[in-house]
Enzyme design. Structure first.
Site, PDB file in Angstrom:
ATOM      1  N   GLU A  81       0.831  -1.203   0.000  1.00 41.31           N
ATOM      2  CA  GLU A  81       0.000   0.000   0.000  1.00 41.31           C
ATOM      3  C   GLU A  81       0.871   1.261   0.000  1.00 41.31           C
ATOM      4  O   GLU A  81       1.843   1.349   0.752  1.00 41.31           O
ATOM      5  CB  GLU A  81      -0.894  -0.025   1.245  1.00 41.31           C
ATOM      6  CG  GLU A  81      -1.803   1.176   1.389  1.00 41.31           C
ATOM      7  CD  GLU A  81      -2.628   1.128   2.666  1.00 41.31           C
ATOM      8  OE1 GLU A  81      -3.579   1.918   2.774  1.00 41.31           O
ATOM      9  OE2 GLU A  81      -2.347   0.290   3.546  1.00 41.31           O
TER      10      GLU A  81
ATOM     11  N   LYS B  15      -8.533   4.710  -2.494  1.00 39.95           N
ATOM     12  CA  LYS B  15      -9.127   4.167  -1.276  1.00 39.95           C
ATOM     13  C   LYS B  15     -10.333   5.010  -0.885  1.00 39.95           C
ATOM     14  O   LYS B  15     -10.249   6.228  -0.793  1.00 39.95           O
ATOM     15  CB  LYS B  15      -8.089   4.175  -0.161  1.00 39.95           C
ATOM     16  CG  LYS B  15      -8.500   3.459   1.117  1.00 39.95           C
ATOM     17  CD  LYS B  15      -7.322   3.415   2.090  1.00 39.95           C
ATOM     18  CE  LYS B  15      -7.656   2.630   3.346  1.00 39.95           C
ATOM     19  NZ  LYS B  15      -6.487   2.557   4.263  1.00 39.95           N
TER      20      LYS B  15
ATOM     21  N   CYS C 235      -5.958  -2.235   2.332  1.00 40.78           N
ATOM     22  CA  CYS C 235      -5.980  -2.268   3.793  1.00 40.78           C
ATOM     23  C   CYS C 235      -7.394  -2.485   4.344  1.00 40.78           C
ATOM     24  O   CYS C 235      -8.070  -3.434   3.981  1.00 40.78           O
ATOM     25  CB  CYS C 235      -5.345  -0.992   4.322  1.00 40.78           C
ATOM     26  SG  CYS C 235      -4.711  -1.113   6.014  1.00 40.78           S
TER      27      CYS C 235
END
Length: 348
Positions: free
Chosen positions: A47, A129, A163
């Site tokens: 990430e 995200k 995540c």
């Protein structure tokens, strides 16, 4: 009988260069070459690996992070840019699909962005995200539903989440409903401690089982010297250790190879794509195991914008009109392609 299809994949657990974007990009390019040399056709990085994950935001209060936040802006990645061209060139040169997490700078905002380059170097997916987590909310803006997309690549149908997006069951279901075969998962690594590694493992193994897909997950790594440079207080450095779980998981929820939980390395494994069908024959969450007349998902997949031009005819269209492709669904045909109803409106 159909020919057996094997896809070799790699998950990379290495440290970034905390001093420059270019240094980290060089490490990415070198790791792509190494993974390709091992025969991999897909390589996954952690990430926001380029230039680095904002570990400082986890270790210090916002009032003390201004300088490091600005340095992250200065080293962040524009899309496209020389940094993305370098990665695209490596993908094309080695005929390998590359999944890379970056801090994307779009004018005055940073985003946690996942880039997926196909084997010809083209950018197959750029997604942000949708909700940064905890301390990350001081660093990144929010993505939108346009990135909840599964794309066709040289290795098959690939979806991606970053995540704790994996704790959003509807986000995961949106990808499942698009029949992902390989799921790219990315976590920061070197964060929180061993409990984080345990949670990552549970999360990715569950998604593999529920989606009936392979999961290729990469977490980052920090050296002792890097940890000390980020947080000089030894009593707080434990927050930057552990939390590594670079792993490759089958549709049956099993590790295809022993995971990497510490140190640098590249995890390589062969995926027998026939296991996708084997799992879904037993349990297809978006097919014969779904009950769309009881439970279904509406995905607003429009890119969101802060301004719309009234001169654009599409901007004058308001309301919640459904796409005409839902007509078959209204007629009672609730096949697997109808698990997600896509809501289309004028861009905002």
């Amino acid at each position: 009988m159909a020919e057996k299809r094997i896809v070799r994949v790699a998950a990379v657990q290495i440290a970034p260069d905390l001093s420059s974007r270019e240094g980290t990009v060089e490490r990415v390019v070198n790791a792509i070459a190494e993974a390709a040399g091992k025969g991999a056709k897909l390589v996954v990085f952690p990430e926001t690996f380029v230039p680095w994950y904002p570990y400082f935001s986890f270790c210090f209060p916002p009032v003390a992070t201004g300088a490091e936040h600005l340095r992250l802006y200065e080293n962040a990645v524009a899309v496209p840019s020389p940094a993305t061209e370098a990665v695209a060139g490596a993908a094309r040169r080695h005929a390998i699909v590359v999944a890379l997490g970056v801090n994307e700078r779009d004018h005055g905002t940073l985003y946690n962005t996942q880039l997926l380059f196909d084997a010809d170097g083209s950018l197959a997916l750029k997604r942000r995200k949708i909700t940064p987590t905890f301390h990350e909310r001081m660093i990144w803006g929010q993505g939108d539903g346009s990135g909840l997309t599964v794309v066709e690549t040289a290795v098959g149908r690939v979806g991606a989440l970053a995540c704790w997006e994996h704790y959003n069951p509807l986000a995961r279901y949106a990808l499942m409903a698009q029949h992902e075969e390989i799921h790219v998962a990315q976590f920061p690594g070197s964060l929180v401690g061993p409990i984080f590694a345990d949670q990552i493992e549970v999360t990715i193994r569950h998604h593999a089982l529920e989606s009936g897909c392979f999961v290729v997950n990469a977490t980052g790594w920090l050296t002792d010297e890097q940890i000390a440079s980020i947080q000089p207080d030894e009593t707080l450095q434990r927050g930057l250790r552990g939390g590594c779980m670079t792993a490759i998981v089958s549709p049956e929820g099993a590790h295809v190879a022993p995971p990497l939980t510490e140190g640098e390395g590249i995890l390589v494994a062969d995926l027998d794509m026939g296991l996708v069908l084997k799992r879904k024959r037993m349990m297809d969450s978006v097919g014969h195991y779904a009950r769309p007349e009881l439970l279904s998902l509406v995905l607003d997949n429009r890119p969101q914008a802060p301004m719309r031009a009234a001169t654009d005819p599409a901007a004058l269209s308001f309301g919640d009109d459904r796409d005409e492709t839902d007509a078959a669904d209204r007629d009672g045909d609730r096949g697997t392609d109808q698990r997600v109803a896509v809501l289309r409106r004028a861009p905002r």
